[in-house]
Motif scaffolding. Structure first.
Motif, PDB file in Angstrom:
ATOM      1  N   ILE A   1     -36.392   3.340  17.913  1.00  0.00           N
ATOM      2  CA  ILE A   1     -36.160   4.755  18.206  1.00  0.00           C
ATOM      3  C   ILE A   1     -34.791   4.946  18.835  1.00  0.00           C
ATOM      4  O   ILE A   1     -34.051   5.888  18.494  1.00  0.00           O
ATOM      5  N   HIS A   2     -34.404   4.057  19.747  1.00  0.00           N
ATOM      6  CA  HIS A   2     -33.075   4.148  20.358  1.00  0.00           C
ATOM      7  C   HIS A   2     -31.983   4.004  19.306  1.00  0.00           C
ATOM      8  O   HIS A   2     -30.971   4.722  19.337  1.00  0.00           O
ATOM      9  N   ALA A   3     -32.159   3.076  18.385  1.00  0.00           N
ATOM     10  CA  ALA A   3     -31.177   2.902  17.318  1.00  0.00           C
ATOM     11  C   ALA A   3     -31.087   4.155  16.451  1.00  0.00           C
ATOM     12  O   ALA A   3     -29.994   4.565  16.032  1.00  0.00           O
ATOM     13  N   LEU A   4     -32.236   4.781  16.177  1.00  0.00           N
ATOM     14  CA  LEU A   4     -32.242   6.000  15.380  1.00  0.00           C
ATOM     15  C   LEU A   4     -31.539   7.138  16.114  1.00  0.00           C
ATOM     16  O   LEU A   4     -30.784   7.913  15.505  1.00  0.00           O
ATOM     17  N   ARG A   5     -31.737   7.249  17.415  1.00  0.00           N
ATOM     18  CA  ARG A   5     -31.071   8.305  18.179  1.00  0.00           C
ATOM     19  C   ARG A   5     -29.556   8.114  18.164  1.00  0.00           C
ATOM     20  O   ARG A   5     -28.801   9.084  18.031  1.00  0.00           O
ATOM     21  N   ALA A   6     -29.116   6.880  18.282  1.00  0.00           N
ATOM     22  CA  ALA A   6     -27.679   6.618  18.215  1.00  0.00           C
ATOM     23  C   ALA A   6     -27.131   6.961  16.833  1.00  0.00           C
ATOM     24  O   ALA A   6     -26.032   7.530  16.703  1.00  0.00           O
ATOM     25  N   ALA A   7     -27.873   6.616  15.795  1.00  0.00           N
ATOM     26  CA  ALA A   7     -27.436   6.937  14.440  1.00  0.00           C
ATOM     27  C   ALA A   7     -27.382   8.449  14.233  1.00  0.00           C
ATOM     28  O   ALA A   7     -26.456   8.957  13.567  1.00  0.00           O
TER      29      ALA A   7
ATOM     30  N   GLU B   1     -40.259  18.171  -2.850  1.00  0.00           N
ATOM     31  CA  GLU B   1     -40.702  16.812  -2.545  1.00  0.00           C
ATOM     32  C   GLU B   1     -40.990  16.718  -1.052  1.00  0.00           C
ATOM     33  O   GLU B   1     -40.109  16.936  -0.225  1.00  0.00           O
ATOM     34  N   LEU B   2     -42.238  16.391  -0.740  1.00  0.00           N
ATOM     35  CA  LEU B   2     -42.673  16.270   0.650  1.00  0.00           C
ATOM     36  C   LEU B   2     -43.132  14.836   0.859  1.00  0.00           C
ATOM     37  O   LEU B   2     -44.087  14.397   0.217  1.00  0.00           O
ATOM     38  N   ALA B   3     -42.478  14.111   1.738  1.00  0.00           N
ATOM     39  CA  ALA B   3     -42.806  12.707   1.944  1.00  0.00           C
ATOM     40  C   ALA B   3     -44.016  12.559   2.869  1.00  0.00           C
ATOM     41  O   ALA B   3     -44.616  13.542   3.309  1.00  0.00           O
ATOM     42  N   ASP B   4     -44.364  11.310   3.183  1.00  0.00           N
ATOM     43  CA  ASP B   4     -45.522  11.038   4.033  1.00  0.00           C
ATOM     44  C   ASP B   4     -45.317  11.579   5.450  1.00  0.00           C
ATOM     45  O   ASP B   4     -44.203  11.602   5.978  1.00  0.00           O
ATOM     46  N   TYR B   5     -46.421  11.990   6.069  1.00  0.00           N
ATOM     47  CA  TYR B   5     -46.473  12.374   7.481  1.00  0.00           C
ATOM     48  C   TYR B   5     -45.595  13.581   7.825  1.00  0.00           C
ATOM     49  O   TYR B   5     -45.200  13.754   8.983  1.00  0.00           O
ATOM     50  N   VAL B   6     -45.305  14.419   6.869  1.00  0.00           N
ATOM     51  CA  VAL B   6     -44.566  15.647   7.147  1.00  0.00           C
ATOM     52  C   VAL B   6     -45.520  16.694   7.701  1.00  0.00           C
ATOM     53  O   VAL B   6     -46.671  16.817   7.257  1.00  0.00           O
TER      54      VAL B   6
ATOM     55  N   GLY C   1     -43.475  12.582  17.281  1.00  0.00           N
ATOM     56  CA  GLY C   1     -44.120  11.943  16.139  1.00  0.00           C
ATOM     57  C   GLY C   1     -43.830  10.461  16.055  1.00  0.00           C
ATOM     58  O   GLY C   1     -44.710   9.649  15.733  1.00  0.00           O
ATOM     59  N   LEU C   2     -42.592  10.085  16.348  1.00  0.00           N
ATOM     60  CA  LEU C   2     -42.221   8.673  16.317  1.00  0.00           C
ATOM     61  C   LEU C   2     -43.007   7.882  17.364  1.00  0.00           C
ATOM     62  O   LEU C   2     -43.495   6.779  17.094  1.00  0.00           O
ATOM     63  N   LYS C   3     -43.129   8.443  18.552  1.00  0.00           N
ATOM     64  CA  LYS C   3     -43.844   7.749  19.624  1.00  0.00           C
ATOM     65  C   LYS C   3     -45.338   7.660  19.316  1.00  0.00           C
ATOM     66  O   LYS C   3     -45.981   6.639  19.584  1.00  0.00           O
ATOM     67  N   ARG C   4     -45.890   8.714  18.729  1.00  0.00           N
ATOM     68  CA  ARG C   4     -47.318   8.700  18.402  1.00  0.00           C
ATOM     69  C   ARG C   4     -47.634   7.638  17.355  1.00  0.00           C
ATOM     70  O   ARG C   4     -48.757   7.120  17.310  1.00  0.00           O
ATOM     71  N   LYS C   5     -46.673   7.333  16.511  1.00  0.00           N
ATOM     72  CA  LYS C   5     -46.896   6.313  15.486  1.00  0.00           C
ATOM     73  C   LYS C   5     -46.495   4.931  15.980  1.00  0.00           C
ATOM     74  O   LYS C   5     -46.446   3.971  15.212  1.00  0.00           O
TER      75      LYS C   5
ATOM     76  N   PHE D   1     -32.554  23.773   2.572  1.00  0.00           N
ATOM     77  CA  PHE D   1     -31.886  22.538   2.187  1.00  0.00           C
ATOM     78  C   PHE D   1     -32.737  21.342   2.608  1.00  0.00           C
ATOM     79  O   PHE D   1     -33.743  21.476   3.297  1.00  0.00           O
ATOM     80  N   ASP D   2     -32.321  20.148   2.209  1.00  0.00           N
ATOM     81  CA  ASP D   2     -33.087  18.939   2.504  1.00  0.00           C
ATOM     82  C   ASP D   2     -33.177  18.687   4.005  1.00  0.00           C
ATOM     83  O   ASP D   2     -32.225  18.943   4.758  1.00  0.00           O
ATOM     84  N   VAL D   3     -34.316  18.143   4.424  1.00  0.00           N
ATOM     85  CA  VAL D   3     -34.542  17.778   5.831  1.00  0.00           C
ATOM     86  C   VAL D   3     -34.631  16.263   5.920  1.00  0.00           C
ATOM     87  O   VAL D   3     -35.432  15.639   5.218  1.00  0.00           O
ATOM     88  N   ILE D   4     -33.816  15.657   6.781  1.00  0.00           N
ATOM     89  CA  ILE D   4     -33.785  14.201   6.887  1.00  0.00           C
ATOM     90  C   ILE D   4     -35.119  13.665   7.391  1.00  0.00           C
ATOM     91  O   ILE D   4     -35.873  14.364   8.085  1.00  0.00           O
ATOM     92  N   PRO D   5     -35.459  12.422   7.062  1.00  0.00           N
ATOM     93  CA  PRO D   5     -36.647  11.799   7.649  1.00  0.00           C
ATOM     94  C   PRO D   5     -36.610  11.844   9.174  1.00  0.00           C
ATOM     95  O   PRO D   5     -35.542  11.674   9.782  1.00  0.00           O
ATOM     96  N   PHE D   6     -37.742  12.100   9.770  1.00  0.00           N
ATOM     97  CA  PHE D   6     -37.921  12.161  11.222  1.00  0.00           C
ATOM     98  C   PHE D   6     -37.160  13.315  11.859  1.00  0.00           C
ATOM     99  O   PHE D   6     -37.044  13.390  13.079  1.00  0.00           O
ATOM    100  N   GLY D   7     -36.635  14.235  11.033  1.00  0.00           N
ATOM    101  CA  GLY D   7     -35.918  15.375  11.574  1.00  0.00           C
ATOM    102  C   GLY D   7     -36.864  16.456  12.064  1.00  0.00           C
ATOM    103  O   GLY D   7     -38.028  16.553  11.660  1.00  0.00           O
TER     104      GLY D   7
END
Length: 265
Positions: free
Chosen positions: A208-214, A142-147, A197-201, A175-181
């Protein structure tokens, strides 16, 4: 009206949309459906029960829809569906599904499959995916969008790769790769987030800061299991969409294994 080169073979029963162009020495099977403005360059073979969406462009020597590379396949009727506006380059191979995997392989829209890449049986590929030269998907991936998959990378069967993830060249994904990994290595290890990729979108900086903390809470803590940490992060960030995408992916299925950072990374 379709434009068909005199040397091409289009079997009776094939359905061709308006504006289809079929180049020299192509073969189109009886159960194939080509949408509007599909272009097959020379020496393309499209076989089986295959649908190709409008505007998709397939380059020489691609093999699309032939029987899957699965010894259990016994000739049952299975399907391959390819979306719109894809670029399928030279020597790409895509196989239909198998009865044991749902009988369907599906590719989304606006993808780029570079030379020699492979989509195995029963794969589900999202939109805007990019497979670089000789990147390969085994069955049931399973390959999600924008991979993005780097050149010569390989994804093991039944693996999932989340939206916006990037896989380095010559990386084997077990093994599975997390989104945005972002994963890299002979056997893939999680090397961080796909921040470029996150910045380009144009995701908001706060998200993005919240994601980095998570990410730090998920992969730099030694408390509990990854699943338990994901549950805690999800409860602490109910309104953060990027964080929710990652935690939902981790929590969606039990007993999954994930690419994680190696000790010392």
């Amino acid at each position: 009206m379709a434009e068909i080169h005199p040397t091409a073979i289009v079997e009776d029963g094939a359905k061709l949309g308006d504006g289809v162009r079929i180049g020299p020495y192509c073969i189109v099977g009886a159960h194939v459906e080509l949408g509007e403005n599909v272009c097959l360059e020379s020496h393309v073979v499209v076989a089986g029960h295959t649908k190709v969406g409008s505007g998709t462009h397939i380059f020489p020597f691609a093999s699309i829809g032939h029987k899957p590379q699965d010894l259990k396949y016994a000739g049952e009727e299975t399907y391959l569906e390819i979306g719109s506006n894809n670029q399928i380059r030279e020597h790409v191979t895509m196989n239909p599904g198998t009865a044991g995997g749902g009988s369907l392989t599906r590719v989304g829209d606006n993808c780029l499959f570079m030379m020699g890449s492979h989509v195995g049986h029963d794969c589900m590929v999202g939109n805007y995916a990019i497979l670089a030269n000789n990147a390969t998907l085994a069955g049931h991936v399973e390959l999600a969008d924008y991979v993005i998959l780097g050149g010569l990378s390989a994804v093991r069967q039944w693996s999932r790769i989340g939206t916006g993830a990037i896989v380095g060249g010559m990386t084997g994904v077990e093994f599975d790769v997390i989104p945005f990994g972002s994963v890299i290595g002979d056997r893939a290890r999680l090397a961080g987030l796909n921040l470029i990729g996150l910045k380009r979108k144009n995701f908001p900086r706060e998200q993005i800061h919240a994601l980095r903390a998570a990410y730090k809470a998920l992969f730099e803590s030694e408390e509990g299991t990854l699943r338990e940490r994901a549950q805690a992060v999800a409860q602490e960030n109910p309104d953060e969409p990027l964080v929710k995408t990652v935690t939902d992916f981790i929590l969606e299925k039990e007993d999954r294994r994930f690419c994680t950072p190696r000790s010392g990374d």
